[in-house]
Design a protein around this motif. Structure first.
Motif, PDB file in Angstrom:
ATOM      1  N   MET A   1       0.814  -1.209   0.000  1.00  0.00           N
ATOM      2  CA  MET A   1       0.000   0.000   0.000  1.00  0.00           C
ATOM      3  C   MET A   1       0.855   1.269   0.000  1.00  0.00           C
ATOM      4  SD  MET A   1      -3.344  -0.445   0.047  1.00  0.00           S
ATOM      5  CE  MET A   1      -3.972   1.060   0.731  1.00  0.00           C
ATOM      6  N   GLU A   2       1.963   1.238   0.736  1.00  0.00           N
ATOM      7  CA  GLU A   2       2.700   2.494   0.870  1.00  0.00           C
ATOM      8  C   GLU A   2       3.807   2.657  -0.175  1.00  0.00           C
ATOM      9  OE1 GLU A   2       2.597  -0.076   3.130  1.00  0.00           O
ATOM     10  OE2 GLU A   2       3.930   0.427   4.773  1.00  0.00           O
ATOM     11  N   TYR A   3       3.808   1.821  -1.219  1.00  0.00           N
ATOM     12  CA  TYR A   3       4.841   1.942  -2.234  1.00  0.00           C
ATOM     13  C   TYR A   3       4.771   3.330  -2.872  1.00  0.00           C
ATOM     14  CZ  TYR A   3       7.628   1.076  -6.362  1.00  0.00           C
ATOM     15  OH  TYR A   3       8.579   1.152  -7.347  1.00  0.00           O
ATOM     16  N   GLY A   4       5.865   4.090  -2.783  1.00  0.00           N
ATOM     17  CA  GLY A   4       5.915   5.414  -3.387  1.00  0.00           C
ATOM     18  C   GLY A   4       4.990   6.425  -2.737  1.00  0.00           C
ATOM     19  N   ILE A   5       4.571   6.137  -1.495  1.00  0.00           N
ATOM     20  CA  ILE A   5       3.545   6.978  -0.881  1.00  0.00           C
ATOM     21  C   ILE A   5       4.078   8.356  -0.479  1.00  0.00           C
ATOM     22  CG2 ILE A   5       3.694   6.391   1.597  1.00  0.00           C
ATOM     23  CD1 ILE A   5       0.624   5.944   1.404  1.00  0.00           C
ATOM     24  N   ALA A   6       5.422   8.488  -0.401  1.00  0.00           N
ATOM     25  CA  ALA A   6       5.987   9.801  -0.074  1.00  0.00           C
ATOM     26  C   ALA A   6       5.565  10.831  -1.114  1.00  0.00           C
ATOM     27  CB  ALA A   6       7.504   9.705   0.004  1.00  0.00           C
ATOM     28  N   ALA A   7       5.315  10.346  -2.336  1.00  0.00           N
ATOM     29  CA  ALA A   7       4.866  11.255  -3.398  1.00  0.00           C
ATOM     30  C   ALA A   7       3.500  11.847  -3.071  1.00  0.00           C
ATOM     31  CB  ALA A   7       4.812  10.519  -4.724  1.00  0.00           C
ATOM     32  N   LEU A   8       2.772  11.182  -2.166  1.00  0.00           N
ATOM     33  CA  LEU A   8       1.459  11.705  -1.772  1.00  0.00           C
ATOM     34  C   LEU A   8       1.554  12.584  -0.529  1.00  0.00           C
ATOM     35  CD1 LEU A   8      -0.774   8.567  -2.324  1.00  0.00           C
ATOM     36  CD2 LEU A   8      -0.877  10.689  -3.592  1.00  0.00           C
ATOM     37  N   GLY A   9       2.786  12.999  -0.213  1.00  0.00           N
ATOM     38  CA  GLY A   9       3.010  13.825   0.977  1.00  0.00           C
ATOM     39  C   GLY A   9       2.207  15.107   0.971  1.00  0.00           C
ATOM     40  N   THR A  10       1.917  15.616  -0.217  1.00  0.00           N
ATOM     41  CA  THR A  10       1.177  16.877  -0.285  1.00  0.00           C
ATOM     42  C   THR A  10      -0.231  16.662  -0.836  1.00  0.00           C
ATOM     43  OG1 THR A  10       2.134  17.225  -2.457  1.00  0.00           O
ATOM     44  CG2 THR A  10       3.243  18.281  -0.612  1.00  0.00           C
ATOM     45  N   ALA A  11      -0.640  15.404  -0.914  1.00  0.00           N
ATOM     46  CA  ALA A  11      -1.972  15.117  -1.469  1.00  0.00           C
ATOM     47  C   ALA A  11      -3.060  15.710  -0.577  1.00  0.00           C
ATOM     48  CB  ALA A  11      -2.173  13.615  -1.587  1.00  0.00           C
ATOM     49  N   SER A  12      -4.153  16.074  -1.179  1.00  0.00           N
ATOM     50  CA  SER A  12      -5.255  16.634  -0.386  1.00  0.00           C
ATOM     51  C   SER A  12      -5.873  15.527   0.465  1.00  0.00           C
ATOM     52  CB  SER A  12      -6.309  17.218  -1.307  1.00  0.00           C
ATOM     53  OG  SER A  12      -6.940  16.155  -2.000  1.00  0.00           O
ATOM     54  N   LYS A  13      -6.603  15.964   1.481  1.00  0.00           N
ATOM     55  CA  LYS A  13      -7.219  15.009   2.403  1.00  0.00           C
ATOM     56  C   LYS A  13      -8.147  14.056   1.645  1.00  0.00           C
ATOM     57  CE  LYS A  13      -9.192  15.217   7.004  1.00  0.00           C
ATOM     58  NZ  LYS A  13     -10.020  15.951   7.932  1.00  0.00           N
ATOM     59  N   THR A  14      -8.917  14.628   0.728  1.00  0.00           N
ATOM     60  CA  THR A  14      -9.873  13.809  -0.029  1.00  0.00           C
ATOM     61  C   THR A  14      -9.159  12.744  -0.849  1.00  0.00           C
ATOM     62  OG1 THR A  14     -10.611  16.041  -0.579  1.00  0.00           O
ATOM     63  CG2 THR A  14     -12.065  14.213  -1.200  1.00  0.00           C
ATOM     64  N   ASN A  15      -8.066  13.125  -1.483  1.00  0.00           N
ATOM     65  CA  ASN A  15      -7.353  12.151  -2.309  1.00  0.00           C
ATOM     66  C   ASN A  15      -6.710  11.060  -1.467  1.00  0.00           C
ATOM     67  OD1 ASN A  15      -7.947  13.069  -4.838  1.00  0.00           O
ATOM     68  ND2 ASN A  15      -6.292  14.572  -4.846  1.00  0.00           N
ATOM     69  N   PHE A  16      -6.173  11.453  -0.319  1.00  0.00           N
ATOM     70  CA  PHE A  16      -5.540  10.446   0.536  1.00  0.00           C
ATOM     71  C   PHE A  16      -6.589   9.497   1.117  1.00  0.00           C
ATOM     72  CE2 PHE A  16      -3.288   9.090   4.468  1.00  0.00           C
ATOM     73  CZ  PHE A  16      -2.279   8.397   3.820  1.00  0.00           C
ATOM     74  N   GLN A  17      -7.762  10.048   1.396  1.00  0.00           N
ATOM     75  CA  GLN A  17      -8.835   9.206   1.937  1.00  0.00           C
ATOM     76  C   GLN A  17      -9.237   8.101   0.965  1.00  0.00           C
ATOM     77  OE1 GLN A  17     -11.760  12.113   3.020  1.00  0.00           O
ATOM     78  NE2 GLN A  17     -11.149  12.127   5.173  1.00  0.00           N
ATOM     79  N   LYS A  18      -9.071   8.375  -0.334  1.00  0.00           N
ATOM     80  CA  LYS A  18      -9.413   7.351  -1.329  1.00  0.00           C
ATOM     81  C   LYS A  18      -8.537   6.119  -1.130  1.00  0.00           C
ATOM     82  CE  LYS A  18     -10.991  10.507  -4.880  1.00  0.00           C
ATOM     83  NZ  LYS A  18     -10.572  11.294  -6.032  1.00  0.00           N
ATOM     84  N   ILE A  19      -7.265   6.338  -0.798  1.00  0.00           N
ATOM     85  CA  ILE A  19      -6.348   5.205  -0.583  1.00  0.00           C
ATOM     86  C   ILE A  19      -6.636   4.553   0.761  1.00  0.00           C
ATOM     87  CG2 ILE A  19      -3.930   4.518  -0.476  1.00  0.00           C
ATOM     88  CD1 ILE A  19      -3.316   6.935  -2.149  1.00  0.00           C
ATOM     89  N   GLU A  20      -6.903   5.410   1.763  1.00  0.00           N
ATOM     90  CA  GLU A  20      -7.209   4.855   3.086  1.00  0.00           C
ATOM     91  C   GLU A  20      -8.441   3.949   3.032  1.00  0.00           C
ATOM     92  OE1 GLU A  20      -5.796   7.540   6.744  1.00  0.00           O
ATOM     93  OE2 GLU A  20      -7.308   8.478   5.495  1.00  0.00           O
ATOM     94  N   ARG A  21      -9.381   4.339   2.185  1.00  0.00           N
ATOM     95  CA  ARG A  21     -10.606   3.552   2.068  1.00  0.00           C
ATOM     96  C   ARG A  21     -10.288   2.125   1.612  1.00  0.00           C
ATOM     97  NH1 ARG A  21     -14.036   7.349  -1.095  1.00  0.00           N
ATOM     98  NH2 ARG A  21     -13.556   8.886   0.505  1.00  0.00           N
TER      99      ARG A  21
END
Ligand SMILES: [Zn+2]
Length: 279
Positions: free
Chosen positions: A1-21
């Motif tokens: 799940m966290e592969y390359g996730i540092a690139a999402l360091g500045t992702a908006s809350k909504t976008n990150f929630q999509k992955i958390e879901r």
């Protein structure tokens, strides 16, 4: 799940929630948690860190890596004042914020890391060996395909035995990832789900269904008690006295029934099965 996730360091809350879901949905499948089961309970029984925390770790790790790679373009960005545009979030700002909030020591590089780009594999030609001859093959044209295939395979097996290959698959170490002290992991999947639902109280007993979802005619047990929940079913309900006596001839505490050894948990699951209740 966290592969390359540092690139999402500045992702908006909504976008990150999509992955958390995705992670939370997987957790519900793994634990058998129902719609209302808190994510924390599922994470703790599976021994899984939240995705947000794992992202923080990856960002800090990536940030430190950049600091140590003197020739990396990001290194210059980090070292030069990164706060020119105050209003915009960027990787450096968010990494520094996490760094500060976790009170991590500043790992300024004494000796910069050597980038792997300094030795690209295509410059290491001296190590590459091109084999053109195969033992036993005299003329490609006069031999049948199957024969050629077998001879090549033999040569490969002899020269590059399978234990020379880098294994990319898991060696099974992930099976130890969860908290092995919790006996729930020794049960069958069906029993695990039953115990987990009884523990969290998020189950299909009438009290939870009615108080949370307004499903059913009320929270009452058919015996007349005003709350059909795990405590009532396992310890008190008079309708289940016979079954309870069969599975636990001696009275046993609630704690042992839900958090005891694997055989104890197994008995609890069997009792629920015999009681015909849907958990
Ligand atoms: Zn009852």
């Amino acid at each position: 799940m966290e592969y390359g996730i540092a690139a999402l360091g500045t992702a908006s809350k909504t976008n990150f929630q999509k992955i958390e879901r995705v992670q939370n949905h997987s957790l519900r499948i793994m634990t058998g948690g129902i719609k209302s089961t808190p994510i924390n309970s599922m994470e703790s029984v599976r021994g899984l860190e939240s995705l947000a925390d794992r992202r923080k770790k990856k960002i800090v790790c990536q940030y430190t890596k950049f600091q140590h790679l003197a020739n990396h373009p990001m290194c210059k960005l980090i070292t030069n004042n990164p706060r020119k545009r105050l209003k915009r979030t960027n990787f450096t700002a968010s990494a520094q914020q996490i760094h500060k909030s976790l009170e991590l020591p500043d790992l300024r590089p004494d000796t910069p890391l050597q980038s792997s780009i300094d030795w690209p594999p295509w410059n290491q030609q001296s190590q590459i060996e091109i084999v053109k001859d195969i033992d036993g093959v005299t003329s490609k044209k006069s031999m049948i395909k199957r024969e050629l295939h077998c001879l090549t395979q033999n040569m490969l097996d002899k020269k590059y035995p399978s234990n020379y290959w880098i294994r990319a698959f898991t060696d099974g170490s992930a099976s130890e990832a969860h908290n092995s002290k919790d006996a729930i992991h020794k049960l069958s999947r069906a029993a695990q789900v039953t115990i987990f639902r009884l523990r969290t109280g998020h189950n299909r007993l009438k009290h939870h269904l009615f108080s949370r979802f307004k499903i059913g005619d009320g929270p009452n047990c058919p015996c007349g008690a005003n709350r059909q929940d795990a405590q009532h079913v396992l310890q008190d309900c008079p309708l289940l006295d016979d079954a309870r006596l069969k599975y636990w001839p001696e009275p046993r505490e609630m704690n042992q029934k839900l958090y005891g050894s694997a055989p104890q948990l197994g008995i609890t699951a069997e009792f629920i099965c015999a009681s015909d209740l849907t958990i």
